[in-house]
Design a protein around this motif. Structure first.
Motif, PDB file in Angstrom:
ATOM      1  N   ASP A  68       0.772  -1.252   0.137  1.00 31.00           N
ATOM      2  CA  ASP A  68      -0.042   0.112  -0.118  1.00 31.00           C
ATOM      3  C   ASP A  68       0.679   1.194   0.069  1.00 31.00           C
ATOM      4  O   ASP A  68       0.401   2.086  -0.567  1.00 31.00           O
ATOM      5  CB  ASP A  68      -0.866   0.061   1.335  1.00 31.00           C
ATOM      6  N   GLN A  69       1.940   1.152   0.908  1.00 30.40           N
ATOM      7  CA  GLN A  69       2.934   2.243   0.621  1.00 30.40           C
ATOM      8  C   GLN A  69       3.420   2.523  -0.542  1.00 30.40           C
ATOM      9  O   GLN A  69       3.452   3.693  -1.255  1.00 30.40           O
ATOM     10  CB  GLN A  69       4.111   2.045   1.689  1.00 30.40           C
ATOM     11  N   LEU A  70       3.885   1.436  -1.291  1.00 30.23           N
ATOM     12  CA  LEU A  70       4.448   1.614  -2.803  1.00 30.23           C
ATOM     13  C   LEU A  70       3.697   2.201  -3.566  1.00 30.23           C
ATOM     14  O   LEU A  70       3.889   3.142  -4.396  1.00 30.23           O
ATOM     15  CB  LEU A  70       4.976   0.264  -3.040  1.00 30.23           C
ATOM     16  N   CYS A  71       2.355   1.781  -3.313  1.00 30.51           N
ATOM     17  CA  CYS A  71       1.298   2.230  -4.267  1.00 30.51           C
ATOM     18  C   CYS A  71       0.972   3.708  -4.244  1.00 30.51           C
ATOM     19  O   CYS A  71       0.644   4.457  -5.126  1.00 30.51           O
ATOM     20  CB  CYS A  71      -0.128   1.504  -4.101  1.00 30.51           C
ATOM     21  N   GLU A  72       0.895   4.121  -2.924  1.00 31.68           N
ATOM     22  CA  GLU A  72       0.877   5.657  -2.586  1.00 31.68           C
ATOM     23  C   GLU A  72       2.039   6.454  -3.099  1.00 31.68           C
ATOM     24  O   GLU A  72       1.796   7.458  -3.681  1.00 31.68           O
ATOM     25  CB  GLU A  72       0.755   5.752  -1.162  1.00 31.68           C
ATOM     26  N   GLU A  73       3.369   5.828  -3.100  1.00 34.24           N
ATOM     27  CA  GLU A  73       4.230   6.505  -3.515  1.00 34.24           C
ATOM     28  C   GLU A  73       4.315   6.519  -5.156  1.00 34.24           C
ATOM     29  O   GLU A  73       4.495   7.595  -5.761  1.00 34.24           O
ATOM     30  CB  GLU A  73       5.551   5.688  -3.106  1.00 34.24           C
ATOM     31  N   LEU A  74       3.875   5.686  -5.640  1.00 36.32           N
ATOM     32  CA  LEU A  74       3.522   5.655  -7.167  1.00 36.32           C
ATOM     33  C   LEU A  74       2.515   6.630  -7.623  1.00 36.32           C
ATOM     34  O   LEU A  74       2.763   7.482  -8.488  1.00 36.32           O
ATOM     35  CB  LEU A  74       3.318   4.242  -7.623  1.00 36.32           C
ATOM     36  N   GLU A  75       1.570   6.656  -6.945  1.00 37.20           N
ATOM     37  CA  GLU A  75       0.555   7.677  -7.332  1.00 37.20           C
ATOM     38  C   GLU A  75       1.241   8.965  -7.133  1.00 37.20           C
ATOM     39  O   GLU A  75       0.924   9.967  -7.838  1.00 37.20           O
ATOM     40  CB  GLU A  75      -0.710   7.399  -6.483  1.00 37.20           C
ATOM     41  N   ALA A  76       1.627   9.462  -6.069  1.00 39.08           N
ATOM     42  CA  ALA A  76       2.397  10.863  -5.844  1.00 39.08           C
ATOM     43  C   ALA A  76       3.360  10.994  -6.811  1.00 39.08           C
ATOM     44  O   ALA A  76       3.375  12.188  -7.492  1.00 39.08           O
ATOM     45  CB  ALA A  76       3.059  10.726  -4.440  1.00 39.08           C
ATOM     46  N   ASN A  77       4.321   9.943  -7.141  1.00 35.34           N
ATOM     47  CA  ASN A  77       5.183  10.121  -8.235  1.00 35.34           C
ATOM     48  C   ASN A  77       4.504  10.503  -9.803  1.00 35.34           C
ATOM     49  O   ASN A  77       5.065  11.589 -10.388  1.00 35.34           O
ATOM     50  CB  ASN A  77       6.252   9.003  -8.403  1.00 35.34           C
ATOM     51  N   THR A  78       3.409   9.834  -9.871  1.00 33.49           N
ATOM     52  CA  THR A  78       2.831  10.185 -11.082  1.00 33.49           C
ATOM     53  C   THR A  78       2.251  11.723 -11.135  1.00 33.49           C
ATOM     54  O   THR A  78       2.313  12.243 -12.039  1.00 33.49           O
ATOM     55  CB  THR A  78       1.493   8.950 -11.275  1.00 33.49           C
ATOM     56  N   GLU A  79       1.635  11.963  -9.980  1.00 33.29           N
ATOM     57  CA  GLU A  79       1.056  13.284  -9.840  1.00 33.29           C
ATOM     58  C   GLU A  79       2.039  14.268 -10.131  1.00 33.29           C
ATOM     59  O   GLU A  79       1.880  15.362 -10.620  1.00 33.29           O
ATOM     60  CB  GLU A  79       0.286  13.606  -8.701  1.00 33.29           C
ATOM     61  N   PHE A  80       3.410  14.135  -9.454  1.00 31.03           N
ATOM     62  CA  PHE A  80       4.165  14.897  -9.637  1.00 31.03           C
ATOM     63  C   PHE A  80       4.847  15.042 -11.238  1.00 31.03           C
ATOM     64  O   PHE A  80       5.059  16.207 -11.787  1.00 31.03           O
ATOM     65  CB  PHE A  80       5.460  14.500  -8.813  1.00 31.03           C
ATOM     66  N   GLU A  81       5.098  13.928 -11.714  1.00 32.01           N
ATOM     67  CA  GLU A  81       5.434  13.852 -13.015  1.00 32.01           C
ATOM     68  C   GLU A  81       4.397  14.713 -14.037  1.00 32.01           C
ATOM     69  O   GLU A  81       4.734  15.309 -14.758  1.00 32.01           O
ATOM     70  CB  GLU A  81       5.631  12.625 -13.649  1.00 32.01           C
ATOM     71  N   LYS A  82       3.063  14.732 -13.882  1.00 31.47           N
ATOM     72  CA  LYS A  82       1.997  15.344 -14.603  1.00 31.47           C
ATOM     73  C   LYS A  82       2.127  16.956 -14.510  1.00 31.47           C
ATOM     74  O   LYS A  82       2.172  17.550 -15.199  1.00 31.47           O
ATOM     75  CB  LYS A  82       0.640  14.691 -14.141  1.00 31.47           C
ATOM     76  N   LYS A  83       2.505  17.034 -13.208  1.00 33.09           N
ATOM     77  CA  LYS A  83       2.619  18.698 -12.743  1.00 33.09           C
ATOM     78  C   LYS A  83       3.842  19.172 -13.547  1.00 33.09           C
ATOM     79  O   LYS A  83       3.734  20.306 -14.071  1.00 33.09           O
ATOM     80  CB  LYS A  83       2.660  18.692 -11.523  1.00 33.09           C
ATOM     81  N   GLN A  84       4.826  18.438 -13.445  1.00 34.21           N
ATOM     82  CA  GLN A  84       6.318  19.118 -14.311  1.00 34.21           C
ATOM     83  C   GLN A  84       6.124  18.998 -15.607  1.00 34.21           C
ATOM     84  O   GLN A  84       6.456  19.908 -16.288  1.00 34.21           O
ATOM     85  CB  GLN A  84       7.325  17.937 -13.908  1.00 34.21           C
ATOM     86  N   GLU A  85       5.295  17.987 -16.340  1.00 37.43           N
ATOM     87  CA  GLU A  85       5.070  18.055 -17.593  1.00 37.43           C
ATOM     88  C   GLU A  85       4.164  19.282 -18.140  1.00 37.43           C
ATOM     89  O   GLU A  85       4.414  19.946 -18.911  1.00 37.43           O
ATOM     90  CB  GLU A  85       4.196  16.617 -18.120  1.00 37.43           C
ATOM     91  N   VAL A  86       3.252  19.467 -17.133  1.00 32.61           N
ATOM     92  CA  VAL A  86       2.328  20.851 -17.453  1.00 32.61           C
ATOM     93  C   VAL A  86       3.288  22.139 -17.425  1.00 32.61           C
ATOM     94  O   VAL A  86       3.013  22.888 -18.476  1.00 32.61           O
ATOM     95  CB  VAL A  86       1.133  20.937 -16.449  1.00 32.61           C
ATOM     96  N   LYS A  87       4.057  22.204 -16.438  1.00 30.98           N
ATOM     97  CA  LYS A  87       4.985  23.056 -16.414  1.00 30.98           C
ATOM     98  C   LYS A  87       5.949  23.473 -17.499  1.00 30.98           C
ATOM     99  O   LYS A  87       6.069  24.400 -17.963  1.00 30.98           O
ATOM    100  CB  LYS A  87       5.969  23.267 -15.121  1.00 30.98           C
ATOM    101  N   ALA A  88       6.408  22.280 -17.997  1.00 26.96           N
ATOM    102  CA  ALA A  88       7.346  22.270 -19.120  1.00 26.96           C
ATOM    103  C   ALA A  88       6.752  22.511 -20.357  1.00 26.96           C
ATOM    104  O   ALA A  88       7.241  23.371 -21.191  1.00 26.96           O
ATOM    105  CB  ALA A  88       8.012  20.742 -19.457  1.00 26.96           C
ATOM    106  N   VAL A  89       5.332  22.391 -20.669  1.00 22.64           N
ATOM    107  CA  VAL A  89       4.615  22.566 -21.675  1.00 22.64           C
ATOM    108  C   VAL A  89       4.592  24.144 -21.527  1.00 22.64           C
ATOM    109  O   VAL A  89       4.701  24.875 -22.672  1.00 22.64           O
ATOM    110  CB  VAL A  89       3.090  21.890 -21.701  1.00 22.64           C
ATOM    111  N   GLU A  90       4.123  24.816 -20.458  1.00 23.84           N
ATOM    112  CA  GLU A  90       3.968  26.279 -20.204  1.00 23.84           C
ATOM    113  C   GLU A  90       5.147  27.057 -20.521  1.00 23.84           C
ATOM    114  O   GLU A  90       5.236  28.035 -21.398  1.00 23.84           O
ATOM    115  CB  GLU A  90       3.489  26.466 -18.788  1.00 23.84           C
ATOM    116  N   ARG A  91       6.414  26.436 -20.015  1.00 25.37           N
ATOM    117  CA  ARG A  91       7.603  27.223 -20.377  1.00 25.37           C
ATOM    118  C   ARG A  91       7.886  27.072 -22.016  1.00 25.37           C
ATOM    119  O   ARG A  91       8.430  27.976 -22.668  1.00 25.37           O
ATOM    120  CB  ARG A  91       8.721  26.346 -19.710  1.00 25.37           C
ATOM    121  N   PHE A  92       7.669  25.872 -22.538  1.00 26.21           N
ATOM    122  CA  PHE A  92       7.991  25.846 -23.892  1.00 26.21           C
ATOM    123  C   PHE A  92       7.025  26.890 -24.776  1.00 26.21           C
ATOM    124  O   PHE A  92       7.536  27.589 -25.404  1.00 26.21           O
ATOM    125  CB  PHE A  92       7.547  24.432 -24.661  1.00 26.21           C
ATOM    126  N   LYS A  93       5.698  26.940 -24.380  1.00 29.42           N
ATOM    127  CA  LYS A  93       4.653  27.986 -25.219  1.00 29.42           C
ATOM    128  C   LYS A  93       5.404  29.259 -24.955  1.00 29.42           C
ATOM    129  O   LYS A  93       5.253  30.131 -25.902  1.00 29.42           O
ATOM    130  CB  LYS A  93       3.405  27.760 -24.481  1.00 29.42           C
TER     131      LYS A  93
END
Length: 72
Positions: A42-67
């Protein structure tokens, strides 16, 4: 009822940390009780979910910087 899988632990660990568990990590996993394995799973699943959310936010920021750069 338990939802963890001994067969998939290595895959989940790799998804979370980027490497497959070996040695002490696997030894520790194998020594855990079913309840302890479920807790760790369960801890690993929570960490994976947190990592996924962080990566999504980083991707959005990268797209904004690119634009912004394209507009400049």
């Amino acid at each position: 009822m338990y939802s963890y899988s001994d067969d998939l632990f290595s895959d989940l660990h790799k998804d979370v940390y980027g490497f497959r568990p070996r040695g002490m990590i696997m030894d520790n996993w194998n020594m855990l009780s079913s309840t302890e394995k479920q807790t760790r799973w369960d801890q690993l699943c929570e960490e994976l979910e947190a990592n996924t959310e962080f990566e999504k936010k980083q991707e959005v920021k990268a797209v904004e910087r690119f634009k912004a750069r394209v507009q400049d």
